[in-house]
Design a protein around this motif. Structure first.
Motif, PDB file in Angstrom:
ATOM      1  N   UNK A   1       0.830  -1.150   0.081  1.00  0.00           N
ATOM      2  CA  UNK A   1       0.001  -0.071  -0.088  1.00  0.00           C
ATOM      3  C   UNK A   1       0.809   1.307  -0.096  1.00  0.00           C
ATOM      4  N   UNK A   2       1.930   1.258   0.596  1.00  0.00           N
ATOM      5  CA  UNK A   2       2.865   2.323   0.776  1.00  0.00           C
ATOM      6  C   UNK A   2       3.213   2.851  -0.529  1.00  0.00           C
ATOM      7  N   UNK A   3       3.726   1.938  -1.453  1.00  0.00           N
ATOM      8  CA  UNK A   3       4.300   1.989  -2.941  1.00  0.00           C
ATOM      9  C   UNK A   3       3.088   2.852  -3.682  1.00  0.00           C
ATOM     10  N   UNK A   4       1.928   2.516  -3.270  1.00  0.00           N
ATOM     11  CA  UNK A   4       0.904   2.819  -4.240  1.00  0.00           C
ATOM     12  C   UNK A   4       0.089   3.904  -3.432  1.00  0.00           C
ATOM     13  N   UNK A   5       0.576   4.521  -2.590  1.00  0.00           N
ATOM     14  CA  UNK A   5      -0.245   5.506  -1.608  1.00  0.00           C
ATOM     15  C   UNK A   5      -1.022   6.561  -2.603  1.00  0.00           C
ATOM     16  N   UNK A   6      -0.412   7.121  -3.681  1.00  0.00           N
ATOM     17  CA  UNK A   6      -1.004   8.223  -4.337  1.00  0.00           C
ATOM     18  C   UNK A   6      -2.224   7.888  -4.878  1.00  0.00           C
ATOM     19  N   UNK A   7      -2.166   6.642  -5.635  1.00  0.00           N
ATOM     20  CA  UNK A   7      -3.626   6.208  -6.275  1.00  0.00           C
ATOM     21  C   UNK A   7      -4.824   6.024  -5.238  1.00  0.00           C
ATOM     22  N   UNK A   8      -3.909   5.246  -4.304  1.00  0.00           N
ATOM     23  CA  UNK A   8      -5.101   5.073  -3.105  1.00  0.00           C
ATOM     24  C   UNK A   8      -5.665   6.325  -2.609  1.00  0.00           C
ATOM     25  N   UNK A   9      -4.821   7.239  -2.386  1.00  0.00           N
ATOM     26  CA  UNK A   9      -5.338   8.436  -1.837  1.00  0.00           C
ATOM     27  C   UNK A   9      -6.372   8.968  -2.787  1.00  0.00           C
ATOM     28  N   UNK A  10      -6.368   9.126  -3.906  1.00  0.00           N
ATOM     29  CA  UNK A  10      -7.359   9.605  -5.237  1.00  0.00           C
ATOM     30  C   UNK A  10      -8.606   8.734  -4.753  1.00  0.00           C
ATOM     31  N   UNK A  11      -8.431   7.430  -4.607  1.00  0.00           N
ATOM     32  CA  UNK A  11      -9.642   6.670  -4.579  1.00  0.00           C
ATOM     33  C   UNK A  11     -10.380   6.789  -3.384  1.00  0.00           C
ATOM     34  N   UNK A  12      -9.553   7.050  -2.099  1.00  0.00           N
ATOM     35  CA  UNK A  12     -10.314   7.374  -1.020  1.00  0.00           C
ATOM     36  C   UNK A  12     -11.009   8.871  -0.966  1.00  0.00           C
ATOM     37  N   UNK A  13     -10.423   9.730  -1.416  1.00  0.00           N
ATOM     38  CA  UNK A  13     -10.764  10.942  -1.640  1.00  0.00           C
ATOM     39  C   UNK A  13     -12.184  11.048  -2.525  1.00  0.00           C
ATOM     40  N   UNK A  14     -12.266  10.269  -3.407  1.00  0.00           N
ATOM     41  CA  UNK A  14     -13.312  10.172  -4.073  1.00  0.00           C
ATOM     42  C   UNK A  14     -14.574   9.803  -3.218  1.00  0.00           C
ATOM     43  N   UNK A  15     -14.331   8.898  -2.196  1.00  0.00           N
ATOM     44  CA  UNK A  15     -15.603   8.413  -1.340  1.00  0.00           C
ATOM     45  C   UNK A  15     -15.795   9.545  -0.344  1.00  0.00           C
ATOM     46  N   UNK A  16     -14.844  10.198   0.072  1.00  0.00           N
ATOM     47  CA  UNK A  16     -15.147  11.436   0.976  1.00  0.00           C
ATOM     48  C   UNK A  16     -14.394  12.624   0.286  1.00  0.00           C
ATOM     49  N   UNK A  17     -15.286  13.346  -0.439  1.00  0.00           N
ATOM     50  CA  UNK A  17     -14.820  14.493  -1.234  1.00  0.00           C
ATOM     51  C   UNK A  17     -14.437  15.546  -0.409  1.00  0.00           C
ATOM     52  N   UNK A  18     -15.293  15.845   1.111  1.00  0.00           N
ATOM     53  CA  UNK A  18     -14.919  17.018   1.685  1.00  0.00           C
ATOM     54  C   UNK A  18     -13.268  16.772   2.163  1.00  0.00           C
ATOM     55  N   UNK A  19     -12.857  15.880   2.175  1.00  0.00           N
ATOM     56  CA  UNK A  19     -11.424  15.703   2.690  1.00  0.00           C
ATOM     57  C   UNK A  19     -10.448  16.451   1.976  1.00  0.00           C
ATOM     58  N   UNK A  20     -10.731  16.529   0.446  1.00  0.00           N
ATOM     59  CA  UNK A  20      -9.754  16.957  -0.369  1.00  0.00           C
ATOM     60  C   UNK A  20      -9.259  18.184  -0.210  1.00  0.00           C
ATOM     61  N   UNK A  21     -10.151  19.203   0.459  1.00  0.00           N
ATOM     62  CA  UNK A  21      -9.820  20.475   0.715  1.00  0.00           C
ATOM     63  C   UNK A  21      -9.063  20.419   2.005  1.00  0.00           C
ATOM     64  N   UNK A  22      -9.120  19.597   2.901  1.00  0.00           N
ATOM     65  CA  UNK A  22      -8.512  19.846   4.070  1.00  0.00           C
ATOM     66  C   UNK A  22      -7.255  19.064   4.306  1.00  0.00           C
ATOM     67  N   UNK A  23      -6.746  18.496   3.131  1.00  0.00           N
ATOM     68  CA  UNK A  23      -5.255  17.714   2.962  1.00  0.00           C
ATOM     69  C   UNK A  23      -4.040  18.259   3.892  1.00  0.00           C
TER      70      UNK A  23
END
Lengths: 509, 241, 292
Positions: free
Chosen positions: B116-138
């Motif tokens: 997961x650590x190697x592909x954390x960028x893609x994962x972050x995108x995927x999770x932010x799609x589920x919780x959109x409000x978080x993308x502004x609070x990073x």
């Protein structure tokens, strides 16, 4: 029940504490010996009726006072009678350290101020009174009098940060203050930097006394000091101030404050009183050893003192005394090893904190907690008990019939569980309203006899179309609750759903 | 159908207190299980026991066929990190967040397993799609977020890992009803693939009709294998005996 | 008063104090333990460096490496004795404090037993000679110790900010249970913290031993100084510890020039007590507070 299991049950008689019994007759129950002018009794007796013989008996709630008196008597008599000079000297040191530790316990335990400057307070007063004796010619009794004053001054100085800092912040700061004192005394010429200490004060042993008698006089003076420290501990910890502070333990101060307890004032009061007492011990130290040395402020001495209270258990006077005894004994027994005997003491200290929660006097509580945990785990391990009551629980149930009723129920459920099979469930589904097999009737009879509370029932949401399973509350005025959101089309299906739920509960019990 | 989690005769507690008494349950791939019960009846303890966080425990817990339970009588949390690396994510009550760290740090910290650590960028995108409000609070430290946002961070952190089994403890606790409903909706949208999810919740109505199965936990024992979809009760029974 | 001299002394002292305080501060915040055995680590690393200098090589790098390595090992030993068995037991902060105290007592006597009471001197690894900066003279060893400690401080800070291990440690500082829940092994992380801080103490020992001698109890004064600096900076705050190191170094320099060396500890303590009376949580606490 076989004889063997009976014997096992007898062995597991709950967790009652054995207490010494005294016979009682009539007025003995009400008669109390009290200390003059107080309502305190030397021994705490509790009168009760023996549940079997119905005879009155008086139980001694705690044997601690007796142990204290015996131990102190032994300490007062044995060393001067039996020991040589160095042994009596060691006993004198023990008494002085014990006195310091008891007073320190007031600061750490009662006041909850984690000060590591206790020995520094003693040292400050020792240096102060020694300086007055040397430069102003104070006699020994005047040194005893100014000692507490020096202690109080030092106490006021280090109490100022204590009002703001908490816990470890304060502990570290006091370590630093002790180091400051050490560096100052090592560098200051008037305080005897050149001689490795300030020596030559007046002593309380008259010159005309022989050496042996002088040592014994010192021993008894230190014994009186120890008694004084114990009395002070009792007066503060056991009376008003101590009780106020016990109502305001760490993290719960706000509750005490809401009750109107000014815990801050009480803490500082205890801290100042004990600082003055430590100062008194410092004055005594200077007269006993004819001076003071920077060793009083070193980290190693502080560590030795800390080892004493840690080994005995922080928070009790007996812990302080026992720990002091152990460390002084180790110190004197291994004296031939030189400074490396400190390794033994440190190892004992390390072992204590690694394995014991609250020192030696914390062992009973730790054992109780461990046993409670093991019992609970063992109960969990016996998964086949099926609702039966375990012997150790049984001792706490007055109505023994309840135990046998439970046992009968458990056996009945185990028997019925054996009857449940897929065929039986299928039979229930297909034979609704028809004659049923003996096994199914037995299971159903058991289900029907369940108590009303939490009994399942069928609710017709829309008659002939929607049915739900509900559970009765069993209490008048409290509506039934919905069990799940499953809907049934016919009452037969719903009844079968109820049956499945009951089977599930039976299997889970 | 594969069993993600298999709990057999699990008892657990803290010190002299026993909380769970012989709980058995099976969770299969793709299932969302709701555990309902009143306060103090052992919901959180069940989830904590699966993560190895109780004071002591007995009985077997198998995660993907690997035994992670067994008898343990001390050291709560001593093996939690290993269990987590085997594919478990627990989003606990009170969120267990790192108050000084930023939301981005939290998402990274959720991806501590090597893959997961190697592909954390893609994962972050995927999770932010589920919780959109978080993308502004990073870049915000979590200590400054509101309760709902914190819960989102906690859930998002749990979703960053490789977890096969997601355990969610009381998603609605302390939140306004509307927000908690939104959170449960978000949980329902997560693509479980071959994983599974267990949600412990006091509020039955939040989960009703949304989860595969509802289990009741009463006084440390499971009550009823209430089924809301086609999976029948009998297989569960058969597994018992 | 010569400003160049003041600045140079301040920087020298601050870099050493920073190294000492940061270790204590990091251990407290990530492990919840006050490491009173840091002084032992300090002394033992001095001996490690001395042994290498005596038997293997006198070169600066070898001596520094030996000190750092011994420090890391000693840190690991302390962690294995005082943290691993105790961290999930009741009353952990007090018990671990006492355990580290016991280790320091034991260790000091042990060193005394093995190496004897005679002090040892390390080779001058930065050579002799000095430079002129403005009106002040600075020796090579001072420049060397400033460069080394600032380099180690920067490396540590960058490592904790950017690496995965650093994030794990920062997560553990904030919430150990949460860290376990994201797969951080508390024990292994704690051991790495102990080794890193031990390495810091080891470097500080080698650098300080350029001016002082190696002896069994050489660690006591650095321990107390590092502790009070960490305290004034606010336990657990890295930036606070660094600010406090600079301030306290400055006060030491000013006092030594203006009043005389024997008043240094007194003015330092008055300053620290004043700071703590105003901000009971230290300077770092002050920054965090104003940020809110």
């Amino acid at each position: 029940m076989t004889a063997k299991t009976q014997a096992r049950d007898m062995a597991l008689v709950g967790r009652r504490r054995w207490l010494p019994l005294a016979r009682s007759h009539g007025s003995a129950s009400w008669h109390r010996v009290r200390y003059p002018l107080t309502r305190r009794t030397p021994l705490l007796f509790e009168t009760r009726y023996n549940p079997f013989t119905l005879a009155t008996e008086r139980r001694l709630v705690t044997v601690r006072p007796i142990a204290w008196v015996l131990m102190l008597a032994l300490l007062a008599v044995a060393p001067p009678l039996l020991g040589n000079n160095s042994f009596v000297g060691a006993a004198t040191l023990f008494e002085m350290y014990a006195a310091i530790n008891i007073v320190w316990m007031l600061q750490i335990g009662t006041a909850g101020i984690f000060s590591l400057a206790s020995l520094a307070t003693v040292g400050f007063a020792a240096y102060g009174s020694a300086a007055l004796s040397i430069y102003a010619g104070f006699p020994w009794w005047a040194m005893w009098l100014v000692g507490p004053a020096f202690g109080l001054v030092f106490g006021v100085l280090i109490a100022i940060p204590a009002t703001r800092l908490e816990g470890f912040y304060y502990a570290l700061l006091t370590v630093g203050i002790a180091e400051l004192c050490r560096v100052y005394t090592v560098q200051s010429q008037p305080l005897g930097a050149a001689n490795g200490g300030l020596f030559g004060t007046d002593g309380f042993v008259p010159d005309s006394m022989s050496e042996r008698h002088g040592i014994i006089l010192g021993f008894y003076a230190a014994f009186v000091l120890l008694l004084g420290a114990l009395v002070l501990y009792r007066m503060i910890n056991g009376q008003r101030l101590g009780r106020l502070l016990r109502a305001a333990p760490e993290q719960h101060e706000a509750f005490a404050e809401a009750l109107g307890i000014n815990y801050r004032a009480a803490r500082i009061q205890v801290f100042l009183i004990s600082s003055a007492a430590l100062g008194g011990i410092g004055g005594f130290y200077a007269t006993l050893l004819h001076g003071a040395t920077p060793a009083l402020f070193t980290m190693d001495q502080l560590l030795l003192l800390l080892a004493m209270i840690v080994i005995g258990g922080i928070g009790t006077a007996e812990g302080a005394v026992l720990g002091t005894l152990i460390v002084v004994l180790l110190d004197k027994v291994f004296i031939s090893l030189g400074p490396s005997r400190l390794i033994f003491i440190a190892a004992v200290m390390l072992g204590t904190v690694l394995f014991l929660r609250g020192g030696l006097f914390g062992i009973p509580a730790q054992y109780q907690a461990w046993r409670g945990k093991r019992q609970s785990e063992r109960r969990a391990a016996q998964s086949d008990k099926g609702g039966e009551i375990m012997p150790e629980e049984a001792t706490e149930i007055a109505d023994k019939q309840a135990i046998y009723t439970k046992r009968f129920d458990a056996n009945l459920r185990a028997e019925l569980k054996r009857l449940i099979s897929d065929q039986l469930i299928e039979e229930h589904r297909t034979t609704m309203g028809k004659r049923r097999s003996d096994a199914l009737e037995r299971v159903l009879a058991h289900f029907r006899s369940a108590a009303v509370a939490d009994k399942y029932a069928v609710l017709a949401v829309k008659p002939f179309a929607e049915y739900r399973i509900i559970a009765l509350s069993g209490r008048r005025g409290v509506p039934p609750r919905v069990v799940d959101d499953r809907l049934f089309a016919t009452p037969e299906e719903a009844l079968h759903g109820v049956f499945l739920k009951r089977v599930q509960d039976l299997m889970d019990s | 159908m594969t069993d993600i989690l298999r709990v057999d005769e699990l008892s657990a507690g803290y010190g002299p207190l026993g909380v769970l008494h012989g709980v058995s349950m099976t969770v299969r791939a793709g299932e969302r299980i709701g555990i309902v019960g009143l306060n103090g009846h052992g919901k959180s303890t069940l989830l904590k026991a699966i993560a190895g966080l109780t004071g002591w425990q007995r009985g077997s817990i198998q995660l993907n066929g690997v035994e992670i339970g067994g008898t343990r009588s001390q050291g709560p949390g001593r093996f939690t990190h290993r269990i987590v690396r085997m594919g478990l994510a627990l989003m606990p009550q009170g969120d267990a967040l790192f108050h000084g760290l930023t939301v981005a740090d939290h998402l990274d910290s959720g991806a501590f397993t090597t893959r997961a650590w190697r592909e954390r960028k893609q994962r972050r995108e995927r999770v932010l799609a589920i919780f959109p409000p978080l993308s502004k609070l990073l870049a915000q430290p979590v200590g400054r977020l509101s309760g709902g946002e914190r819960r989102m961070v906690s859930l998002a952190r749990g979703l960053m890992s490789d977890a096969k089994l997601l355990l969610v403890d009381e998603p609605s606790l302390g939140l306004a009803p509307k927000i908690s409903r939104g959170l449960v909706e978000a949980l329902m949208q997560i693509d479980l693939a071959d994983g599974a999810m267990i949600i412990a919740e006091q509020n039955l109505s939040l989960l009703e009709g949304k989860v595969t199965r509802l289990l009741g936990l009463h006084a440390g024992k499971l009550k009823g294998g209430a089924v809301t979809q086609d999976t029948a009760l009998t297989p569960h029974l058969l597994h018992h005996h | 008063m010569d400003p160049y001299y003041l600045v140079l002394t301040t920087v020298t002292l601050a870099s050493i104090y920073g190294l000492l305080a940061l270790g204590i501060s990091i251990i407290w915040s990530s492990l919840g333990m006050i490491n009173m055995a840091q002084g032992f680590t300090f002394a033992v690393s001095g001996y490690g460096a001395w042994l290498v200098a005596q038997n293997i090589s006198q070169s600066g790098i070898a001596v520094i490496a030996a000190g750092v390595l011994t420090g890391a090992l000693s840190g690991a030993l302390i962690g294995a004795i005082a943290f691993i068995p105790l961290y999930d037991k009741p009353n952990f902060p007090l018990r671990s404090l006492i355990a580290t105290l016991a280790i320091s007592l034991c260790g000091g006597q042990f060193l005394l037993w093995i190496f004897g009471p005679r002090v040892k001197a390390l080779p001058k690894i930065f050579g002799y000679g000095s430079y002129h900066i403005g009106t002040a003279v600075i020796s090579r060893e001072k420049i060397g110790s400033i460069v080394c400690s600032v380099a180690l401080l920067l490396i540590t800070l960058a490592w904790s900010k950017n690496s995965r291990r650093g994030l794990e440690i920062r997560a553990m500082m904030q919430n150990p249970e949460g860290a376990a829940l994201v797969g951080v092994g508390l024990r292994s992380t704690a051991m790495s913290v102990m080794m890193v801080t031990g390495a810091m103490a080891g470097l500080a020992a080698v650098l300080l031993s350029q001016n002082y001698f190696v002896s069994p109890f050489a660690g006591a004064t650095p321990l107390v100084k590092g502790m009070v600096v960490a305290l004034a900076g606010g336990l657990g705050s890295v930036s606070g510890a660094l600010i406090a190191a600079v301030l306290i170094g400055f006060i030491e320099a000013v006092t030594a020039v203006g009043l005389g060396g024997q008043y240094v500890l007194i003015t330092q303590f008055l300053f620290i007590i004043a700071v703590l009376l105003i901000r009971p949580r230290g300077i770092g606490g002050m920054i965090e507070h104003s940020r809110e």
